[in-house]
Design an enzyme around this catalytic site. Structure first.
Site, mmCIF file in Angstrom:
data_model
loop_
_atom_site.group_PDB
_atom_site.id
_atom_site.type_symbol
_atom_site.label_atom_id
_atom_site.label_comp_id
_atom_site.label_asym_id
_atom_site.label_seq_id
_atom_site.Cartn_x
_atom_site.Cartn_y
_atom_site.Cartn_z
ATOM 1 N N CYS A 109 -0.724 6.531 5.362
ATOM 2 C CA CYS A 109 -1.072 5.152 5.694
ATOM 3 C C CYS A 109 -0.381 4.247 4.681
ATOM 4 C CB CYS A 109 -2.590 5.002 5.613
ATOM 5 S SG CYS A 109 -3.156 3.318 5.861
ATOM 6 N N CYS A 116 -3.393 -10.017 1.837
ATOM 7 C CA CYS A 116 -3.327 -10.350 3.257
ATOM 8 C C CYS A 116 -3.849 -11.770 3.436
ATOM 9 C CB CYS A 116 -4.196 -9.380 4.057
ATOM 10 S SG CYS A 116 -4.036 -9.587 5.848
#
Ligand code: SAH
Length: 348
Positions: A109, A116
């Site tokens: 991942c 973000c």
């Protein structure tokens, strides 16, 4: 041609750019593939190692380019075998990747941004705000470097862009990185069928993505009505559920492929029977499969995970309606490596 680059890392450059650069130096452009094979296939750390290139060319390359590795600041291993890598980037920022052992392969991942900007209310990454996009080379490096660390016989085959950041908000770098990761000639040679890009639903970018790549698409839906979804994911105010569903229905899927809809189950917020039924209705026009992710807690979070029976009932309703449903019990919870737990900070 003068390459205008912030960094001289060779991974920032596309094969055809490198070929043009070589040509401009009066050298054979086909050498580009040869060089990149060394970088990706043979994991070279220096141009000196590239023994099938002439001495002069090796010197020239060393003069103009570097082959960067990420600096590993910390590696933590979970009881379940998953490993969380904390990387320190050149400018001192941190980013995380998680290596997850499955039955007979690894899934990796990776992150697409430092922080973000989307402010999803349940996600720890959001709490630190947006710092910057990862470059193409920094995205590729997570895969290249971790593959290089592995001495197991078990192979790294699957890659998911589900780490820190919103991949479609860093669209160009993500697309370029994925092209290199999947390039079997002058890249890492991963199958695009085993790569998944997960998005909170940046609708305008979905059409672009469908045109440019054939990777798997995952949509973080997380709620079925606009009120709840906008509360959980502010991006929904810009691209509401209907708009997102329309974009998904139009997404060009290869035969036998489906869009994965991720649904974080949060106690008392989106876990009712009505939610499950609405979800089933919503996905009807789309070739979909569903990943239910029981909420992963972290220090200071305001939400809770539903009881196991509620999770199973939710799944059952969808299964009854003929959907393929997986409950994703995230690995690595003991080392804060599970979905939504990546912060890019040292865990002391
Ligand atoms: N921005 C992209 C990529 C991040 S993926 C996206 O939204 O898809 C991270 C996945 O973990 C998303 O599906 C998200 O909804 C989920 N997630 C975030 N926080 C979580 C938490 N605390 N528990 C469980 N899943 C979470």
């Amino acid at each position: 041609m003068t390459l205008k680059l912030k960094t001289s890392d060779i991974k920032e450059i596309a094969g055809d750019q490198l070929a043009t650069w070589l040509k401009d130096q009066g050298l054979e452009p086909y050498r580009a593939v040869q060089i990149l094979k060394w970088v990706y296939l043979h994991q070279a750390d220096t141009f000196e190692e590239m023994t099938d290139l002439g001495k002069e060319l090796r010197k020239l390359l060393s003069h103009h380019f570097t082959i960067n590795r990420l600096e590993t600041a910390q590696v933590e291993t979970s009881q379940d075998g998953s490993r969380k890598y904390l990387f320190r980037l050149e400018d001192g920022k941190y980013v995380e990747s998680v290596l997850i052992p499955e039955k007979d392969h690894y899934t990796l991942c990776i992150s697409s941004q430092v922080g973000c900007a989307l402010e999803c209310r349940f996600c720890l990454t959001a709490k630190g705000g947006f710092v910057r996009n990862l470059s193409k080379g920094e995205i590729i490096a997570q895969v290249r470097d971790i593959a290089n660390h592995l001495d197991d016989t078990m192979r790294l085959t699957n890659i998911v862009l589900m780490g820190m950041g919103e991949p479609l908000a860093n669209y160009q770098n993500v697309v370029e990185a994925v092209k290199t990761i999947t390039d079997s000639d002058a890249g890492l040679g991963f199958s695009s069928r085993r790569i998944t890009i997960s998005t909170a639903g940046l609708v305008p970018r979905l059409a672009d993505l469908g045109r440019e790549l054939t990777v798997n698409l995952a949509i973080s839906l997380n709620a079925t009505d606009n009120k709840t979804r906008s509360m959980l994911m502010p991006i929904n105010r810009k691209y509401p559920v209907e708009t997102l569903m329309d974009a998904c229905a139009q997404y060009p899927l290869l035969p036998r492929r489906r869009i994965t809809f991720e649904y974080v189950l949060i106690k008392g917020i989106n876990d009712s029977r009505q939610d499950a039924e609405r979800l089933a209705g919503l996905l009807r026009p789309i070739r979909a499969k569903i990943n239910l992710i029981p909420f992963n807690t972290y220090q200071g979070c305001e939400f809770e995970r539903p009881q196991e029976s509620v999770i199973n009932d939710f799944k059952e309703i969808l299964t009854q309606k003929n959907y393929t449903v997986i409950i994703r019990h995230s690995k690595g919870q003991d080392i804060s490596a599970a979905c939504g737990q990546l912060s890019g900070k040292y865990d002391a």
